[in-house]
Design a protein around this motif. Structure first.
Motif, short mmCIF file in Angstrom:
data_model
loop_
_atom_site.label_atom_id
_atom_site.label_comp_id
_atom_site.label_asym_id
_atom_site.label_seq_id
_atom_site.Cartn_x
_atom_site.Cartn_y
_atom_site.Cartn_z
N VAL A 13 0.84 -1.19 0.00
CA VAL A 13 0.00 0.00 0.00
C VAL A 13 0.88 1.24 0.00
CG1 VAL A 13 -2.05 -1.01 1.04
CG2 VAL A 13 -0.22 -0.16 2.52
N ARG A 15 1.43 5.33 0.86
CA ARG A 15 1.02 6.38 1.80
C ARG A 15 1.79 7.65 1.47
NH1 ARG A 15 0.35 5.87 8.37
NH2 ARG A 15 -0.26 8.04 8.77
N ASP A 84 -6.01 1.58 6.95
CA ASP A 84 -7.02 1.24 5.97
C ASP A 84 -6.55 1.71 4.60
OD1 ASP A 84 -9.36 0.22 4.91
OD2 ASP A 84 -10.63 1.11 6.47
N PHE A 85 -7.25 1.26 3.55
CA PHE A 85 -6.81 1.65 2.21
C PHE A 85 -7.99 1.79 1.25
CE2 PHE A 85 -7.46 -2.81 1.62
CZ PHE A 85 -7.53 -3.09 0.26
N THR A 87 -8.61 2.02 -3.18
CA THR A 87 -7.95 1.67 -4.43
C THR A 87 -8.14 2.79 -5.45
OG1 THR A 87 -9.92 0.49 -5.15
CG2 THR A 87 -8.19 -0.81 -4.13
N THR A 128 -6.72 11.42 3.36
CA THR A 128 -5.27 11.23 3.25
C THR A 128 -4.57 11.85 4.46
OG1 THR A 128 -5.42 11.27 0.83
CG2 THR A 128 -3.25 11.63 1.80
N HIS A 133 -4.25 4.86 3.36
CA HIS A 133 -3.33 4.27 2.39
C HIS A 133 -4.06 4.07 1.07
CE1 HIS A 133 -1.64 3.13 6.32
NE2 HIS A 133 -0.46 3.01 5.73
N TYR A 134 -3.29 3.85 0.02
CA TYR A 134 -3.88 3.64 -1.30
C TYR A 134 -3.20 2.45 -1.99
CZ TYR A 134 -6.03 8.16 -0.56
OH TYR A 134 -6.77 9.19 -0.04
N TRP A 135 -4.00 1.72 -2.76
CA TRP A 135 -3.46 0.64 -3.58
C TRP A 135 -3.55 1.09 -5.03
CZ3 TRP A 135 -4.81 -2.74 -7.52
CH2 TRP A 135 -3.97 -3.85 -7.69
N CYS A 140 2.05 -0.70 -6.80
CA CYS A 140 2.01 -1.68 -5.71
C CYS A 140 2.27 -3.11 -6.17
CB CYS A 140 0.67 -1.59 -5.00
SG CYS A 140 0.38 0.01 -4.20
N ALA A 163 -11.19 -3.28 -0.18
CA ALA A 163 -10.81 -1.88 -0.05
C ALA A 163 -11.91 -1.09 0.66
CB ALA A 163 -10.52 -1.28 -1.42
#
Length: 641
Positions: A13, A15, A84-85, A87, A128, A133-135, A140, A163
């Motif tokens: 992930v 960040r 947490d994330f 997408t 943010t 977090h982001y996928w 990734c 997600a």
């Protein structure tokens, strides 16, 4: 990148370490390996709820439901121990020299400029700042590690499902986007949440050019977005530059455009690439509607049909992704047998996909989308998802039941790479006359005996054949005077003749000036003496404009134009009237295969048969062949190549 300890549960992930001050400030991010099994100590407390769950109502400007959330702080609970994330769903696009430097875990990395813009938009989102977090697939997944790529692609459905939400990047804001999105917001505000249909007084082509441009954005044509949008319907956020949209806003726009295309028909204020804006708008809005509404909760058969229709019309940088990109949406029995392998050729991936669909269902409907190809190495029973299918109403044909009760296919895959498919069925007849196509003048063979199979019902047979029997129930009573056969056999008016505004012209005059009429009449002229029983095609139509009103003629003319596109008429030895793919030719055979709802046209190739395509054969579509007792002989066997 650090390798995964357990690739079955781990993902990476992204960040953001800081919010960039401006576009000239390099992005600084970190990547970490995390486990989707590592649940947080208080998953019932969601520190991102206020920013994520409540944003739809805020964006749409509609009353929000009462939702109580803890005050969001970075110390609040999360679904996972590590946070947490969300997408990111975006358009990869073609590799270009335009790139930007970002810092990932302190090291410089070059990424496409378009992705950098999308990341800047994510960095500015309120969640943010709370540590979301982001996928992002291109960052990734180690794109240089084929084994990891195969493993992670197989898991992408699960990643999107787990997600927190999906953020869609439509691209930078363009001219007209603000007006189009304002119209979407208005539609949401005036339409009850229990309905998808705006009140009739709001269905008028307002902001039409802008909405049309919005539907043509590159994002809507991507393959991967099908799965990305379907697997997670929770608080989807669409970003168009800095403007925010919800899934419901996009859905309402699609429905609105469909309503407009039906209501205004030939008068749509669109400058299209061709002169049929109604059909073009319908195709674009229908695709957008399917994309935002398809989900894993739909019935299996309907979902598969939608998926196959969507991937055929989608774009992909790697054509293998036409299959791999929907794995998370396929039935478990299908998905379990497809293992992503980017070492395989596109042909082998598609062959494996077709084999799996056929073998798990014991049905042969998939071969309808196959057919003759310019590539002689391509099996004709395997659909080539790289090219668009050029015939309409196939979905309707798949509702027929020509095979009667023989719904389970008896089949076997043979040969090197299993490129041959052996199945059972009945050789019904042979094509003895095939009509003209735009690329092939009418072929007049030696005079053949006319067989008047339908006798006094020949007009009904022609009517239903030209429509692929797509007859509305309210049209059934029109059998004595089929509306389509009321369309006159007259030359279309000169398009340059604008002597009077269209609003003052008669209904028939408007029809005769339409692109649908021109296409239909061109088809009729090319096949004017095509034999239907004791009469020719031309004999079934009046040669002057009827005095009566249109009734269903305009509607049926549109459907007939769709039906005959890339198809032509054919008759068989025993007089069956058919509408067949325009690749068909005399000597091809008409067969009914066990496990296939509509008849098929096959071409003998030595001891094998090539698939030409699906067929409408009047009098065979509902199992009549088996009800009549004609199938008392032993079932035939066909090896498709």
């Amino acid at each position: 990148m650090l390798p995964f300890n357990d690739p079955t549960v781990e993902i990476r992930v992204l960040r953001f370490e800081e919010v960039p001050v401006d576009d000239s400030t390099p992005l600084r991010c970190s990547l970490q390996n995390v486990s989707l099994d590592d649940r947080g100590p208080r998953p019932d407390i969601d520190c991102f709820g206020r920013e994520v769950d409540g944003r739809d109502a805020t964006i749409e400007g509609t009353p929000a439901e009462t939702v109580v959330h803890d005050v969001p702080t970075q110390n609040s609970g999360c679904r996972f121990a590590w946070g947490d994330f969300q997408t990111l769903s975006y358009t990869w696009g073609q590799e270009t020299s335009s790139s930007e430097t970002i810092f990932i875990n302190g090291k410089e990395s070059r990424i496409p400029h378009g992705l950098a813009i999308a990341l800047r938009a994510l960095a500015c989102q309120p969640e943010t700042q709370l540590g979301m977090h982001y996928w992002v697939d291109s960052l990734c997944i180690n794109q240089n590690d084929t084994l990891e790529k195969n493993q992670q692609v197989k898991r992408m459905g699960d990643i999107y499902r787990k997600a927190r939400a999906v953020i869609v990047w439509l691209g930078p804001q363009e001219s007209g986007d603000e007006r189009a999105i304002a119209k979407m917001r208005q539609l949401c505000q005036v339409t009850p949440k229990t309905s998808q249909h705006p009140p009739s007084q709001y269905v008028y082509p307002d902001a039409w050019d802008e909405l049309y441009a919005f539907m043509r954005k590159t994002y809507w044509s991507r393959t991967w977005i099908i799965q990305e949008l379907a697997m997670n319907h929770n608080a989807t956020l669409f970003l168009c530059g800095t403007i925010k949209l919800t899934r419901r806003m996009v859905l309402m726009a699609a429905v609105y455009c469909q309503q407009i295309s039906r209501r205004f028909k030939d008068d749509l204020p669109v400058v299209a690439d061709d002169d049929s804006p109604e059909l073009q708008v319908w195709a674009l809005s229908s695709r957008m509607h399917r994309l935002v509404s398809v989900s894993t909760g739909s019935p299996r058969r309907r979902t598969l049909d939608k998926l196959l229709n969507l991937i055929r019309r989608a774009d992909a940088t790697d054509m293998r992704d036409k299959v791999y990109g929907i794995l998370g949406l396929l039935d478990d029995t299908v998905a379990a047998r497809i293992v992503p392998d980017y070492e395989l050729s596109v042909r082998q991936v598609y062959v494996n996909f077709a084999m799996t669909l056929i073998d798990t269902s014991k049905r042969l409907e998939t071969i309808i989308f196959g057919g003759l190809s310019q590539d002689d190495t391509w099996p004709t029973w395997v659909p080539d998802w790289r090219v668009q299918f050029n015939r309409d109403h196939v979905r309707y044909l798949k509702q027929a039941r020509a095979c009667g009760d023989n719904m389970i296919a008896s089949l076997e895959f043979k040969g090197e790479e299993q490129l041959l498919l052996t199945c059972s069925g009945d050789n019904v007849d042979t094509l003895t006359r095939v009509g003209a196509t735009p690329n092939r003048p009418i072929n007049k063979p030696n005079e053949i005996p006319r067989v008047d199979r339908y006798k006094e019902r020949s007009a009904i047979a022609l009517w239903r054949t030209l429509l692929l029997d797509d007859i509305y129930k309210r049209d059934e009573y029109m059998e004595d005077e089929p509306p389509l056969l009321e369309v006159p056999w007259v030359e279309p008016p000169d398009p340059s003749d604008a002597s009077s505004p269209s609003s003052t012209k008669s209904e028939w005059d408007q029809v005769l000036r339409s692109s649908n009429y021109r296409d239909f009449h061109e088809f009729r002229q090319a096949n004017y003496d095509f034999p239907i029983g004791e009469r020719n095609l031309e004999d079934f139509f009046p040669h002057s404009v009827p005095q009566a009103r249109l009734f269903g003629s305009r509607r049926q003319l549109v459907r007939a134009t769709l039906s005959i596109k890339n198809r032509t008429l054919a008759v068989t030895t025993s007089g069956y009237l058919c509408l067949v793919p325009d690749a068909a030719q005399e000597g091809d055979i008409l067969v009914i295969l066990a496990g296939c709802r509509c008849p098929m046209i096959l071409r003998p190739r030595g001891s094998f048969y090539a698939v030409v395509g699906e067929c409408y054969a009047h009098g065979l579509m509902e199992g009549e062949f088996y009800k009549s007792g004609q199938n008392c002989k032993q079932r035939d066997e066909f090896t498709l190549c």
